[in-house]
Write a protein that holds these residues in place. Structure first.
Motif, mmCIF file in Angstrom:
data_model
loop_
_atom_site.group_PDB
_atom_site.id
_atom_site.type_symbol
_atom_site.label_atom_id
_atom_site.label_comp_id
_atom_site.label_asym_id
_atom_site.label_seq_id
_atom_site.Cartn_x
_atom_site.Cartn_y
_atom_site.Cartn_z
ATOM 1 N N VAL A 82 0.819 -1.078 -0.155
ATOM 2 C CA VAL A 82 -0.044 0.241 0.231
ATOM 3 C C VAL A 82 1.563 1.822 -0.435
ATOM 4 N N ILE A 83 0.718 2.505 -0.783
ATOM 5 C CA ILE A 83 1.266 3.604 -1.642
ATOM 6 C C ILE A 83 0.397 4.435 -1.119
ATOM 7 N N CYS A 84 1.016 5.360 -0.264
ATOM 8 C CA CYS A 84 -0.199 7.020 -0.156
ATOM 9 C C CYS A 84 0.789 8.192 -0.315
ATOM 10 N N ASN A 85 0.476 8.797 -0.971
ATOM 11 C CA ASN A 85 0.984 10.282 -1.093
ATOM 12 C C ASN A 85 0.316 11.469 -0.355
ATOM 13 N N GLU A 86 0.725 11.078 0.763
ATOM 14 C CA GLU A 86 -0.488 12.358 2.123
ATOM 15 C C GLU A 86 0.409 13.987 1.283
ATOM 16 N N SER A 87 -0.248 14.136 0.803
ATOM 17 C CA SER A 87 0.015 15.217 0.630
ATOM 18 C C SER A 87 -0.405 16.401 -0.886
ATOM 19 N N PRO A 88 -0.890 17.336 -0.897
ATOM 20 C CA PRO A 88 -1.455 18.101 -2.088
ATOM 21 C C PRO A 88 -0.339 18.650 -3.418
ATOM 22 N N ALA A 89 0.798 17.911 -2.916
ATOM 23 C CA ALA A 89 1.596 17.871 -4.270
ATOM 24 C C ALA A 89 1.791 17.077 -5.288
ATOM 25 N N GLU A 90 2.606 16.590 -6.223
ATOM 26 C CA GLU A 90 3.013 15.644 -6.723
ATOM 27 C C GLU A 90 3.964 15.651 -6.292
ATOM 28 N N ARG A 91 4.458 14.273 -6.400
ATOM 29 C CA ARG A 91 5.588 13.523 -5.410
ATOM 30 C C ARG A 91 5.510 12.052 -6.828
ATOM 31 N N PHE A 92 7.841 11.560 -6.715
ATOM 32 C CA PHE A 92 8.322 11.177 -7.577
ATOM 33 C C PHE A 92 8.811 9.657 -6.439
ATOM 34 N N LEU A 93 8.167 8.554 -6.541
ATOM 35 C CA LEU A 93 8.738 7.888 -5.613
ATOM 36 C C LEU A 93 9.420 7.014 -6.341
ATOM 37 N N THR A 94 10.918 6.301 -6.220
ATOM 38 C CA THR A 94 11.412 5.717 -6.670
ATOM 39 C C THR A 94 11.359 4.453 -5.881
ATOM 40 N N LEU A 95 10.764 2.904 -7.056
ATOM 41 C CA LEU A 95 10.238 1.924 -6.294
ATOM 42 C C LEU A 95 11.700 1.015 -5.869
ATOM 43 N N LYS A 96 11.390 0.584 -4.324
ATOM 44 C CA LYS A 96 12.375 -1.000 -3.999
ATOM 45 C C LYS A 96 11.685 -2.062 -4.684
ATOM 46 N N GLU A 97 11.071 -2.201 -5.401
ATOM 47 C CA GLU A 97 10.376 -3.529 -5.597
ATOM 48 C C GLU A 97 10.012 -3.950 -6.556
ATOM 49 N N ASP A 98 9.286 -4.957 -7.271
ATOM 50 C CA ASP A 98 8.860 -4.718 -9.219
ATOM 51 C C ASP A 98 7.688 -5.147 -8.052
ATOM 52 N N TYR A 99 6.508 -4.714 -9.013
ATOM 53 C CA TYR A 99 5.197 -5.356 -8.595
ATOM 54 C C TYR A 99 4.143 -5.882 -10.080
ATOM 55 N N GLU A 100 3.705 -6.854 -9.450
ATOM 56 C CA GLU A 100 3.051 -7.200 -10.556
ATOM 57 C C GLU A 100 1.755 -6.599 -11.407
#
Length: 567
Positions: free
Chosen positions: A517-535
């Motif tokens: 579960v990944i959530c951006n708890e802010s009113p701004a766009e965010r870039f997140l570098t993934l630590k794992e791949d997802y299916e």
């Protein structure tokens, strides 16, 4: 963890006085709950907790009970209660009631008999003590302000103890005869068909019988009574030989024989006590996860609680709490209840209020490890109400306001802060439609209706696929789906991306199956570098999911649930 019948359930709290009024007297009733059972079934809840519906003078809105084995005429009759239990069972919904046995009403027959004969058997149902030179026996401050002691009517120097309002005398659990009365009453309700209880203020039933003064911590020259509980537990080496004796007996005499579901109102327990209270052989099935929702309260007076929940502080406290729980216990996760301000106001800045922020908050609550417990109106994003002083009904808010003024705060600041935290925010009538009084009543509501009801109501949101209400329905359906039900119930909880500000993320795993579960708890766009791949992306609150290489582009308040395989 041994599987229990309630583990996969979704809880929902109803404040009957404000849920739905069917007879036009301005007060909600049991018939209103029965009428809305199809709505609750469609929402996806399985266990309904009813705040008190017993006869009461309503000094503390039903938490001052004058008769434990009846229904207050405001709410209906015992026959209405039996009908609610039966109709709910047809929809696989269990009813639990509030068990308020730290105190009763001063109008209860037991207390009236104690007044009539303080030295008789009923005098020992309460804590009666001689004063010191005509003054209170000690300097303890009650939860609602002022002394915990009040003179017993007709007595010059005999006082009775009350942790809450003076109209709520505490019951003496040291008295075996009193405990027998309570067990008889509890079993009477369980035999009637309810599934269990929410246990109110239970940590207070064991008193520090030394009655020694507490260090002064306020301008009133008193010490807050909870310090007496802490002092007692430290002195006695914990709770097992104190309150634990009472709670074990209550469980063995009442809860265990009925396989009852019980959720305790218990605060600030350590790991050892967690197992003691809600472990495999704990006193209760579960208890509310209060610790992670208290971090925004930094002031010493209610009027200082004037900020929003910091998302990083909340994330930190959730992670600490989940680690503390491990696999030894199963808590009930909440955002709000009848004693708190509205979650949509506390967790979300006013300028960010909307579908994205509310649905993100919902997902973070419901997908954690533990039992989700919603509060009426949470599923449509109900907010705090703009109150004036004359609107306030809650005794605690009024006491907090007076105390804040006594502490030296200007009246305007004192009221603004106390109103923001007022319990009345959660008790405004349920907003069913844009009809007069939000469709709650055809009469005069007992408490002010939030003026935003034309925009925030059930009828409007039922028509909108993209509404908060319909998101909650999809979310609870996802939680209970055959594919993910066991994982989201029994799966481990692993914090993710802890170093990323305003990114609240965690992984749930059971065997080789995992959801992140990944959530951006802010009113701004965010870039997140993934630590794992997802299916696969299996659940979202906002439809567009953008991935560029190893980076996710998270829109404001976007919540994404992805499936991965554990290596």
């Amino acid at each position: 963890m041994k599987k229990k019948w309630w583990h996969e359930k979704i809880g929902y709290q109803i404040y009957p006085k404000s849920f739905l009024d069917t007879n036009g007297d301005g007060v909600g009733d049991l018939a209103g709950v029965i009428e809305k059972l199809p709505y609750l079934e469609q929402l996806g809840v399985d266990i309904l907790w009813l705040s008190p519906v017993y006869p009461s003078p309503m000094v503390d809105n039903g938490y001052d009970i004058s008769d434990y084995e009846n229904i207050d005429p405001r709410f209906g009759t015992l026959e209405d209660m039996d009908r609610l239990i039966a109709e709910a069972k047809k929809k696989n919904i269990s009813i639990i009631m509030d068990l308020v046995v730290n105190h009763c009403s001063d109008q209860h027959a037991w207390f009236q008999k104690a007044i009539a004969d303080p030295k008789g058997s009923y005098g020992d149902y309460f804590y009666l003590k001689e004063g010191k030179d005509g003054k209170e026996p000690n300097n303890w401050r009650s939860y609602f302000g002022g002394s915990v002691w009040e003179k017993l009517p007709g007595q010059e120097n005999l006082f009775y103890y009350h942790a809450y309002a003076k109209e709520q005398p505490d019951l003496n659990w040291e008295n075996p005869a009193l405990r027998e009365e309570i067990y008889k009453m509890v079993n009477w309700w369980l035999d009637r068909g309810i599934a269990g209880f929410r246990i109110d203020a239970i940590i207070n039933i064991k008193k520090d019988l030394t009655w020694e003064d507490l260090p002064v911590d306020g301008p009133d020259g008193r010490g807050f009574l909870t310090n007496s509980i802490t002092r007692m537990q430290k002195r006695d080496g914990g709770t097992k030989n104190g309150i634990g004796v009472f709670l074990r007996e209550l469980k063995e005499r009442c809860f265990a024989p009925h396989d009852a579901f019980t959720v305790g109102e218990v605060f600030e327990v350590d790991r050892e006590q967690l197992e003691e209270f809600i472990g495999e052989d704990g006193y209760f099935s579960t208890m509310f996860a209060f610790d992670p929702i208290q971090s925004y309260k930094k002031g010493t007076c209610q009027c200082e609680f004037d900020r929003n929940m910091n998302p990083d502080e909340w994330k930190r406290d959730v992670f600490v709490n989940q680690k503390l729980l491990g696999d030894i216990a199963f808590e009930a996760n909440i955002i709000e209840n009848h004693d708190m301000a509205r979650g949509a106001t506390i967790y979300i800045p006013d300028e960010d209020y909307g579908f994205a922020s509310i649905s993100a908050l919902a997902g973070l609550q419901v997908l954690q490890r533990g039992m989700p417990f919603l509060y009426q109106g949470q599923e449509i994003g109900m907010t705090n109400c703009p109150f004036e002083l004359e609107d306030i009904d809650d005794i605690m808010t009024l006491d907090n306001y007076r105390y804040a003024v006594a502490c030296g705060f200007p009246e305007e600041k004192a009221f603004a802060g106390c109103a923001r935290e007022s319990r009345d925010n959660a008790r405004t009538p349920m907003q069913w439609s844009d009809a007069e009084n939000a469709g709650f009543t055809t009469g005069k509501p007992w408490l002010k209706v939030n003026p935003n009801y034309p925009e925030i109501n059930v009828a409007r949101q039922e028509k909108e696929y993209g509404s908060v209400l319909n998101f909650y329905r999809r979310l609870l359906c996802f939680r209970k789906s055959e594919e993910y039900r066991d994982l989201l119930t029994y799966g481990t909880f692993e914090p993710m991306y802890e170093d990323q500000e305003k990114i609240f993320a965690f992984k749930r795993c059971l065997g080789k199956q995992c959801l992140t579960v990944i959530c951006n708890e802010s009113p701004a766009e965010r870039f997140l570098t993934l630590k794992e791949d997802y299916e696969e992306v299996v659940f979202v609150n906002l439809p567009q999911v953008t991935r560029i290489g190893d980076n996710l582009i998270l829109h404001p308040y976007q919540l994404i649930v992805v499936e991965t395989t554990k290596k």
